[in-house]
Design a protein around this motif. Structure first.
Motif, PDB file in Angstrom:
ATOM      1  N   UNK A  91       0.865  -1.194   0.000  1.00 58.43           N
ATOM      2  CA  UNK A  91       0.000   0.000   0.000  1.00 58.43           C
ATOM      3  C   UNK A  91       0.893   1.233   0.000  1.00 58.43           C
ATOM      4  N   UNK A  92       0.591   2.157  -0.873  1.00 60.86           N
ATOM      5  CA  UNK A  92       1.316   3.414  -0.947  1.00 60.86           C
ATOM      6  C   UNK A  92       0.528   4.500  -0.225  1.00 60.86           C
ATOM      7  N   UNK A  93       1.198   5.213   0.647  1.00 68.21           N
ATOM      8  CA  UNK A  93       0.560   6.265   1.435  1.00 68.21           C
ATOM      9  C   UNK A  93       0.395   7.507   0.567  1.00 68.21           C
ATOM     10  N   UNK A  94      -0.857   7.913   0.362  1.00 73.98           N
ATOM     11  CA  UNK A  94      -1.144   9.108  -0.436  1.00 73.98           C
ATOM     12  C   UNK A  94      -1.643  10.268   0.423  1.00 73.98           C
ATOM     13  N   UNK A  95      -1.449  10.203   1.734  1.00 76.68           N
ATOM     14  CA  UNK A  95      -1.894  11.275   2.617  1.00 76.68           C
ATOM     15  C   UNK A  95      -0.994  12.493   2.432  1.00 76.68           C
ATOM     16  N   UNK A  96      -1.529  13.663   2.188  1.00 74.68           N
ATOM     17  CA  UNK A  96      -0.694  14.855   1.966  1.00 74.68           C
ATOM     18  C   UNK A  96       0.026  15.280   3.241  1.00 74.68           C
ATOM     19  N   UNK A  97       1.207  15.828   3.070  1.00 76.55           N
ATOM     20  CA  UNK A  97       2.007  16.286   4.212  1.00 76.55           C
ATOM     21  C   UNK A  97       1.811  17.775   4.480  1.00 76.55           C
ATOM     22  N   UNK A  98       1.453  18.550   3.466  1.00 70.38           N
ATOM     23  CA  UNK A  98       1.256  19.984   3.650  1.00 70.38           C
ATOM     24  C   UNK A  98       0.033  20.230   4.526  1.00 70.38           C
ATOM     25  N   UNK A  99       0.123  21.250   5.390  1.00 69.97           N
ATOM     26  CA  UNK A  99      -0.945  21.508   6.347  1.00 69.97           C
ATOM     27  C   UNK A  99      -2.253  21.890   5.647  1.00 69.97           C
ATOM     28  N   UNK A 100      -2.173  22.745   4.605  1.00 68.31           N
ATOM     29  CA  UNK A 100      -3.399  23.177   3.913  1.00 68.31           C
ATOM     30  C   UNK A 100      -4.016  22.002   3.139  1.00 68.31           C
ATOM     31  N   UNK A 101      -3.190  21.272   2.419  1.00 74.46           N
ATOM     32  CA  UNK A 101      -3.714  20.125   1.678  1.00 74.46           C
ATOM     33  C   UNK A 101      -4.241  19.036   2.621  1.00 74.46           C
ATOM     34  N   UNK A 102      -3.571  18.866   3.727  1.00 72.78           N
ATOM     35  CA  UNK A 102      -4.031  17.864   4.685  1.00 72.78           C
ATOM     36  C   UNK A 102      -5.379  18.251   5.266  1.00 72.78           C
ATOM     37  N   UNK A 103      -5.569  19.525   5.565  1.00 78.46           N
ATOM     38  CA  UNK A 103      -6.854  19.980   6.114  1.00 78.46           C
ATOM     39  C   UNK A 103      -7.983  19.802   5.104  1.00 78.46           C
ATOM     40  N   UNK A 104      -7.732  20.083   3.840  1.00 77.39           N
ATOM     41  CA  UNK A 104      -8.748  19.884   2.805  1.00 77.39           C
ATOM     42  C   UNK A 104      -9.046  18.382   2.621  1.00 77.39           C
ATOM     43  N   UNK A 105      -8.016  17.572   2.682  1.00 76.88           N
ATOM     44  CA  UNK A 105      -8.201  16.132   2.511  1.00 76.88           C
ATOM     45  C   UNK A 105      -9.023  15.553   3.662  1.00 76.88           C
ATOM     46  N   UNK A 106      -8.789  16.019   4.875  1.00 76.03           N
ATOM     47  CA  UNK A 106      -9.524  15.516   6.035  1.00 76.03           C
ATOM     48  C   UNK A 106     -10.986  15.951   5.982  1.00 76.03           C
ATOM     49  N   UNK A 107     -11.237  17.151   5.497  1.00 80.06           N
ATOM     50  CA  UNK A 107     -12.627  17.622   5.385  1.00 80.06           C
ATOM     51  C   UNK A 107     -13.423  16.760   4.412  1.00 80.06           C
ATOM     52  N   UNK A 108     -12.838  16.456   3.270  1.00 74.51           N
ATOM     53  CA  UNK A 108     -13.536  15.580   2.323  1.00 74.51           C
ATOM     54  C   UNK A 108     -13.719  14.171   2.888  1.00 74.51           C
ATOM     55  N   UNK A 109     -12.764  13.741   3.653  1.00 78.37           N
ATOM     56  CA  UNK A 109     -12.872  12.408   4.239  1.00 78.37           C
ATOM     57  C   UNK A 109     -13.987  12.360   5.280  1.00 78.37           C
ATOM     58  N   UNK A 110     -14.172  13.444   6.034  1.00 78.41           N
ATOM     59  CA  UNK A 110     -15.262  13.485   7.002  1.00 78.41           C
ATOM     60  C   UNK A 110     -16.623  13.435   6.317  1.00 78.41           C
ATOM     61  N   UNK A 111     -16.745  14.089   5.183  1.00 75.75           N
ATOM     62  CA  UNK A 111     -18.015  14.048   4.456  1.00 75.75           C
ATOM     63  C   UNK A 111     -18.309  12.641   3.925  1.00 75.75           C
ATOM     64  N   UNK A 112     -17.280  11.943   3.478  1.00 79.09           N
ATOM     65  CA  UNK A 112     -17.497  10.584   2.987  1.00 79.09           C
ATOM     66  C   UNK A 112     -17.883   9.639   4.116  1.00 79.09           C
ATOM     67  N   UNK A 113     -17.260   9.775   5.266  1.00 83.38           N
ATOM     68  CA  UNK A 113     -17.579   8.883   6.380  1.00 83.38           C
ATOM     69  C   UNK A 113     -18.954   9.155   6.956  1.00 83.38           C
ATOM     70  N   UNK A 114     -19.439  10.377   6.820  1.00 82.81           N
ATOM     71  CA  UNK A 114     -20.791  10.681   7.305  1.00 82.81           C
ATOM     72  C   UNK A 114     -21.862  10.056   6.433  1.00 82.81           C
ATOM     73  N   UNK A 115     -21.550   9.760   5.171  1.00 84.50           N
ATOM     74  CA  UNK A 115     -22.517   9.145   4.276  1.00 84.50           C
ATOM     75  C   UNK A 115     -22.493   7.619   4.330  1.00 84.50           C
ATOM     76  N   UNK A 116     -21.319   7.044   4.608  1.00 84.53           N
ATOM     77  CA  UNK A 116     -21.173   5.590   4.589  1.00 84.53           C
ATOM     78  C   UNK A 116     -20.953   5.080   6.002  1.00 84.53           C
ATOM     79  N   UNK A 117     -20.664   3.799   6.084  1.00 89.81           N
ATOM     80  CA  UNK A 117     -20.451   3.170   7.381  1.00 89.81           C
ATOM     81  C   UNK A 117     -19.164   3.702   7.990  1.00 89.81           C
ATOM     82  N   UNK A 118     -19.295   4.320   9.157  1.00 92.05           N
ATOM     83  CA  UNK A 118     -18.131   4.929   9.793  1.00 92.05           C
ATOM     84  C   UNK A 118     -17.288   3.926  10.559  1.00 92.05           C
ATOM     85  N   UNK A 119     -17.756   2.682  10.729  1.00 94.13           N
ATOM     86  CA  UNK A 119     -16.994   1.687  11.472  1.00 94.13           C
ATOM     87  C   UNK A 119     -15.922   1.015  10.627  1.00 94.13           C
TER      88      UNK A 119
END
Length: 413
Positions: free
Chosen positions: A103-131
């Protein structure tokens, strides 16, 4: 006029607020009646730097208090524990798991990109199974051989021990046994395991624990097949107490046709015999140091050859001993004249007259056979040189005595 929400306001509204942490069994402890303290937005995550709910608890007696270190969003992204940052399924570092599953880690290291990536991830987890883990690579990948060899099958509560007492290291601790910290020699500061960075562990780079496990996996022993091609039996040890023969057969049948399966509950082991050697080798390769049933890692070994085992047992049960002086086995053989029969002629069967060595032809037949019975025909004796008996001579041994020859003047009947 509508006022747009700033990024700071949006993040504050989406800060984590959870009721229970995401923990592994080791960090949670063995106490079923554990008590936790909950502090809402008590600390910022060490990965995404967002405030989250902090939990603090004691996993058991004589153990240190533990707390969550990362938020649940980062925990679900990597499927790791919020405290120890180890994989929840295998109990291994992220670097080992990603290397095994490729598995290749595609998580961004930059603070701004990381914050945007986490926000989109929160929206996806709110729609699907969060477990479930949010990383799609973790959902699609299956277990590899490396993970099965290194995975922990039981909690490792040794990680919850207290820290080393700094006063005891200086020789100034006066608490004695009441001290809640460990009175042990601290880890060598030059040891790479003493310098661990939580961000490196999360991103799976420069993790000394992961490198140690990878070296251990490379040095693990293998199970070579025996040279005897007739061996098709596998020894399965360390079985759970409640396992049945049907469950064991259902698991090993996927590698080939089973000829026989013998379960020994008292010894917690079993013997699985396959019909072909290829099936036995395939089962040994797939199960050696990898098979886990009922939370116990099973021991897989090759069985022994029945033919060689019998030969070894025979040699061990009948050792060659030196002759003891004085026993019949060590005495010299008797002289040849003492043998009543030549070596080429076997002795007659055991009969009453044989006790007195009356082996002769007479009115009663051979050795006491009665009239009307056909005497056995002895084999023709081989020509043997006459042997003159040596020893004492008695008058009763004279052939002319005891009526051996009738007198010439005696009346004939």
């Amino acid at each position: 006029m509508a006022v747009s929400k700033s990024t700071n306001t949006y993040n504050r509204q989406n800060w984590e607020d959870s009721d229970f942490p995401i923990l592994c069994q080791t960090c949670l402890g063995d106490n079923p009646y554990i008590r936790m303290t909950k502090e809402k937005y008590g600390k910022e995550c060490k990965i995404c730097v967002r405030p989250f709910t902090v939990f603090r608890w004691c996993p058991g007696a004589r153990m240190r208090f533990k707390k969550t270190e990362i938020c649940q969003t980062c925990s679900k992204l990597k499927n790791v524990c919020q405290t120890c940052l180890l994989d929840l399924e295998y109990g291994l570092p992220i670097q080992v798991r990603d290397a095994a599953l490729k598995i290749q880690d595609d998580l961004p290291r930059n603070e701004v990109n990381k914050e945007y990536y986490i926000q989109n991830l929160d929206n996806q987890m709110s729609k699907y199974d969060a477990t479930q883990p949010s990383n799609s690579a973790l959902k699609s990948k299956g277990a590899s051989d490396l993970l099965l060899r290194l995975a922990r099958t039981a909690p490792y509560y040794k990680r919850n021990r207290p820290h080393v007492c700094s006063f005891w290291v200086k020789g100034e601790c006066r608490r004695g046994e009441e001290c809640p910290y460990r009175h042990e020699k601290p880890t060598d500061p030059d040891d790479p395991l003493a310098d661990q960075n939580i961000k490196d562990r999360y991103y799976g780079v420069n993790d000394p624990v992961a490198e140690k496990l990878m070296r251990r996996a490379a040095a693990m022993p293998a199970l070579p097949p025996p040279e005897d091609r007739t061996v098709t039996t596998l020894y399965v040890g360390n079985l759970p107490d409640n396992i049945t023969e049907d469950e064991l057969r259902a698991h090993f049948y996927q590698y080939g046709e089973i000829r026989s399966l013998t379960l020994v509950p008292r010894a917690q082991c079993a013997f699985v015999q396959y019909t072909t050697r290829s099936a036995a080798e395939h089962a040994a390769e797939k199960t050696f140091n990898r098979l886990v049933i009922g939370g116990k890692r099973l021991t897989i070994k090759w069985g022994k050859s029945q033919g060689r085992q019998g030969i070894n047992d025979k040699n061990e049960s009948a050792p060659v001993l030196e002759p003891v002086p004085g026993l019949p086995g060590t005495l010299p053989p008797p002289p040849a004249f003492l043998h009543p029969f030549p070596p080429q002629m076997p002795p007659p069967p055991n009969r009453p007259n044989d006790f007195f060595n009356l082996h002769h032809y007479g009115p009663g037949g051979w050795g006491g056979w009665g009239p009307g019975m056909a005497p056995p025909v002895p084999p023709p004796p081989a020509p043997v040189a006459p042997v003159t008996p040596v020893g004492l001579h008695y008058p009763s041994q004279d052939p002319s005595r005891l009526g051996a020859h009738a007198h010439a003047n005696a009346p004939q009947s």
